[in-house]
Motif scaffolding. Structure first.
Motif, PDB file in Angstrom:
ATOM      1  N   UNK A  78      21.123  -2.794 -34.223  1.00 63.00           N
ATOM      2  CA  UNK A  78      21.289  -3.610 -35.407  1.00 63.00           C
ATOM      3  C   UNK A  78      21.905  -4.938 -35.067  1.00 63.00           C
ATOM      4  N   UNK A  79      23.201  -4.933 -34.670  1.00 61.88           N
ATOM      5  CA  UNK A  79      23.859  -6.150 -34.261  1.00 61.88           C
ATOM      6  C   UNK A  79      24.207  -7.070 -35.390  1.00 61.88           C
ATOM      7  N   UNK A  80      24.134  -6.586 -36.641  1.00 56.56           N
ATOM      8  CA  UNK A  80      24.349  -7.516 -37.734  1.00 56.56           C
ATOM      9  C   UNK A  80      25.787  -7.562 -38.191  1.00 56.56           C
ATOM     10  N   UNK A  81      26.578  -6.573 -37.832  1.00 54.86           N
ATOM     11  CA  UNK A  81      27.969  -6.527 -38.243  1.00 54.86           C
ATOM     12  C   UNK A  81      28.086  -6.848 -39.716  1.00 54.86           C
ATOM     13  N   UNK A  82      27.367  -6.107 -40.535  1.00 56.38           N
ATOM     14  CA  UNK A  82      27.380  -6.376 -41.964  1.00 56.38           C
ATOM     15  C   UNK A  82      28.580  -5.702 -42.603  1.00 56.38           C
ATOM     16  N   UNK A  83      28.897  -6.114 -43.786  1.00 58.64           N
ATOM     17  CA  UNK A  83      29.979  -5.493 -44.517  1.00 58.64           C
ATOM     18  C   UNK A  83      29.907  -5.916 -45.954  1.00 58.64           C
ATOM     19  N   UNK A  84      31.026  -6.317 -46.535  1.00 57.53           N
ATOM     20  CA  UNK A  84      31.014  -6.817 -47.897  1.00 57.53           C
ATOM     21  C   UNK A  84      30.113  -8.027 -47.967  1.00 57.53           C
ATOM     22  N   UNK A  85      29.581  -8.282 -49.154  1.00 51.11           N
ATOM     23  CA  UNK A  85      28.635  -9.378 -49.270  1.00 51.11           C
ATOM     24  C   UNK A  85      29.282 -10.727 -49.038  1.00 51.11           C
ATOM     25  N   UNK A  86      30.576 -10.826 -49.169  1.00 53.36           N
ATOM     26  CA  UNK A  86      31.282 -12.046 -48.792  1.00 53.36           C
ATOM     27  C   UNK A  86      32.484 -11.636 -47.960  1.00 53.36           C
ATOM     28  N   UNK A  91      39.005 -14.269 -42.009  1.00 55.95           N
ATOM     29  CA  UNK A  91      38.499 -13.455 -40.908  1.00 55.95           C
ATOM     30  C   UNK A  91      37.921 -14.312 -39.794  1.00 55.95           C
ATOM     31  N   UNK A  92      37.403 -15.477 -40.138  1.00 52.99           N
ATOM     32  CA  UNK A  92      36.790 -16.339 -39.137  1.00 52.99           C
ATOM     33  C   UNK A  92      35.444 -15.808 -38.724  1.00 52.99           C
ATOM     34  N   UNK A  93      34.794 -16.464 -37.764  1.00 53.44           N
ATOM     35  CA  UNK A  93      33.484 -16.008 -37.309  1.00 53.44           C
ATOM     36  C   UNK A  93      33.547 -14.572 -36.805  1.00 53.44           C
ATOM     37  N   UNK A  94      32.610 -13.781 -37.230  1.00 52.19           N
ATOM     38  CA  UNK A  94      32.633 -12.357 -36.894  1.00 52.19           C
ATOM     39  C   UNK A  94      32.064 -12.102 -35.515  1.00 52.19           C
ATOM     40  N   UNK A  95      32.646 -11.099 -34.835  1.00 52.05           N
ATOM     41  CA  UNK A  95      31.976 -10.575 -33.659  1.00 52.05           C
ATOM     42  C   UNK A  95      30.802  -9.741 -34.161  1.00 52.05           C
ATOM     43  N   UNK A  96      29.693  -9.831 -33.462  1.00 50.38           N
ATOM     44  CA  UNK A  96      28.505  -9.151 -33.945  1.00 50.38           C
ATOM     45  C   UNK A  96      28.513  -7.715 -33.447  1.00 50.38           C
ATOM     46  N   UNK A  97      29.327  -6.899 -34.095  1.00 48.56           N
ATOM     47  CA  UNK A  97      29.533  -5.507 -33.713  1.00 48.56           C
ATOM     48  C   UNK A  97      28.664  -4.629 -34.596  1.00 48.56           C
ATOM     49  N   UNK A  98      27.766  -3.848 -34.034  1.00 43.47           N
ATOM     50  CA  UNK A  98      26.920  -2.981 -34.856  1.00 43.47           C
ATOM     51  C   UNK A  98      27.763  -1.971 -35.634  1.00 43.47           C
ATOM     52  N   UNK A 125      18.491  -8.584 -36.262  1.00 46.98           N
ATOM     53  CA  UNK A 125      19.762  -9.304 -36.215  1.00 46.98           C
ATOM     54  C   UNK A 125      20.095  -9.780 -34.823  1.00 46.98           C
ATOM     55  N   UNK A 126      21.236  -9.348 -34.291  1.00 45.28           N
ATOM     56  CA  UNK A 126      21.630  -9.689 -32.927  1.00 45.28           C
ATOM     57  C   UNK A 126      21.209  -8.617 -31.926  1.00 45.28           C
ATOM     58  N   UNK A 127      20.490  -7.600 -32.383  1.00 42.66           N
ATOM     59  CA  UNK A 127      19.889  -6.630 -31.476  1.00 42.66           C
ATOM     60  C   UNK A 127      20.756  -5.459 -31.086  1.00 42.66           C
ATOM     61  N   UNK A 128      21.839  -5.197 -31.791  1.00 42.69           N
ATOM     62  CA  UNK A 128      22.742  -4.118 -31.408  1.00 42.69           C
ATOM     63  C   UNK A 128      22.104  -2.746 -31.427  1.00 42.69           C
ATOM     64  N   UNK A 129      21.396  -2.415 -32.500  1.00 42.78           N
ATOM     65  CA  UNK A 129      20.734  -1.116 -32.561  1.00 42.78           C
ATOM     66  C   UNK A 129      19.613  -1.032 -31.530  1.00 42.78           C
ATOM     67  N   UNK A 160      13.812 -16.405 -38.587  1.00 46.55           N
ATOM     68  CA  UNK A 160      13.302 -16.927 -37.307  1.00 46.55           C
ATOM     69  C   UNK A 160      14.396 -17.193 -36.280  1.00 46.55           C
ATOM     70  N   UNK A 161      15.632 -17.454 -36.728  1.00 49.32           N
ATOM     71  CA  UNK A 161      16.710 -17.676 -35.760  1.00 49.32           C
ATOM     72  C   UNK A 161      17.041 -16.382 -35.014  1.00 49.32           C
ATOM     73  N   UNK A 162      16.919 -15.247 -35.684  1.00 51.43           N
ATOM     74  CA  UNK A 162      17.158 -13.965 -35.018  1.00 51.43           C
ATOM     75  C   UNK A 162      16.068 -13.684 -33.989  1.00 51.43           C
ATOM     76  N   UNK A 163      14.839 -14.033 -34.316  1.00 55.50           N
ATOM     77  CA  UNK A 163      13.738 -13.833 -33.377  1.00 55.50           C
ATOM     78  C   UNK A 163      13.944 -14.682 -32.128  1.00 55.50           C
TER      79      UNK A 163
END
Length: 346
Positions: free
Chosen positions: A1-9, A14-21, A45-49, A68-71
């Motif tokens: 996955x690599x998106x490190x998603x969470x709350x919608x905001x 927190x600052x820029x997130x580390x892209x932790x799956x 996303x960032x390819x974690x999964x 396209x930026x993820x690609x």
């Protein structure tokens, strides 16, 4: 996955997130990758999964992303995978079309990570976040109708419905009325201007989330048709997974989780008993999925402490049966659309 998603905001500060799956170990456990298996990562996303799937066994992975930026960012991983990874710019609702074009059917597993990625939140110019000022955009693909288009052109009733149904915003009518009033003076073009207006007309209590959080979520969902994409993606996965194939979905808010929960409940026959049918009533169709174990699966306290954006994540999973895919019932499609109105009434 690599998106490190969470709350919608993301929380302020927190600052820029580390892209932790998020829920990475649990996702891989649910997918059960095996040598020679074909797996689809519907939200690269960032390819974690994808990295984890490639590392877990001698697998092949087809990964999709509508951004396209993820690609572009995944080019190095494609090269490193030496033919085991194919990366395609597409929505996950298009997965069946893409998988068949790539001769990648049947699938042994598919995973979706629903929502917005940390990279998208952290780029002010994308307009997903109000933590930094940027254009009111929110388009994952960078084309089509933007959030500014909706805010400045939709009628008050439609705006209120978007905020209420997609953001669960209780002050939706007040906010919509203020948007229409203020845009007549000057159109909304920036995230800061819209967030400040919402905070003015619908202020929250100390300690609550920012007053604009739910409205920004609602607009983003409307811009990208996220709920419709989710349901179409689930149905496409049902059609492309082979018997024994695994479907794994990670969601981050109640609207998404409700769709996944009801889709899998219908497909697995949960809640169906013979005693609930009237005499002579036809038996339900054969189930297309089997759900196992207690669900949803939530992140551990240790993961949330290490990655606060994981705090609202829920994982659901199921195994594909050999029966034919089922059509989408009206009760499912109603979950992803705004109500139909006639003469101002629902």
């Amino acid at each position: 996955m690599g998106k490190d998603r969470g709350a919608d905001e993301p929380p302020a500060g927190e600052g820029p997130a580390r892209h932790v799956p998020v829920l990475l170990n649990e996702v891989i456990d649910a997918l059960r990758p095996r040598d020679g298996g074909r797996y689809l990562d519907g939200t690269f996303g960032a390819g974690g999964y994808t990295r984890a799937l490639l590392a877990a066994a001698d697998t092949k992975v087809l990964a999709l992303d509508r951004d396209p930026t993820a690609i572009a960012g995944g080019a190095d991983l494609v090269a490193q995978a030496q033919g085991r990874l194919t990366l395609v710019e597409a929505r996950f609702s298009q997965l069946e079309e893409v998988a068949r074009a790539q001769d990648f059917v049947p699938l042994d597993g598919a995973v979706f990570d629903i929502g917005v990625s940390s990279m998208q939140f952290d780029q002010a110019e994308r307009g997903f976040s109000f933590r930094g000022d940027g254009p009111l955009d929110m388009r994952m693909e960078g084309r089509g109708v933007s959030a500014a288009d909706i805010v400045n052109e939709a009628d008050e009733e439609t705006l209120a419905d978007i905020l209420y149904y997609y953001g669960e915003e209780r002050a939706s009518r007040r906010i919509a009325r203020a948007i229409v009033h203020d845009r007549n003076l000057a159109p909304f073009t920036s995230t800061k201007a819209l967030a400040e207006m919402i905070a003015r007309v619908a202020p929250g209590r100390p300690g609550d989330i920012h007053p604009a959080t739910k409205s920004f979520q609602a607009l983003r969902i409307a811009v990208n048709d996220e709920l419709g994409e989710l349901l179409d993606g689930l149905a496409a996965a049902e059609r492309t997974l082979g018997p024994g194939g695994r479907l794994v979905v990670v969601t981050f808010h109640s609207l998404e989780d409700r769709i996944v929960k009801q889709f899998l409940a219908e497909r697995s026959g949960r809640g169906e008993t013979g005693s609930r049918r009237l005499p002579g009533e036809a038996a339900p169709p054969e189930t297309s999925f089997t759900c196992e174990g207690r669900q949803p699966i939530a992140p551990t306290r240790a993961e949330v402490d290490a990655n606060p954006r994981a705090r609202s994540a829920k994982l659901r999973h199921a195994t594909r049966n050999a029966s034919a895919p089922l059509p989408l019932a009206d009760k499912l499609t109603r979950l992803v659309r705004l109500p139909t109105r006639e003469k101002g009434k629902v």
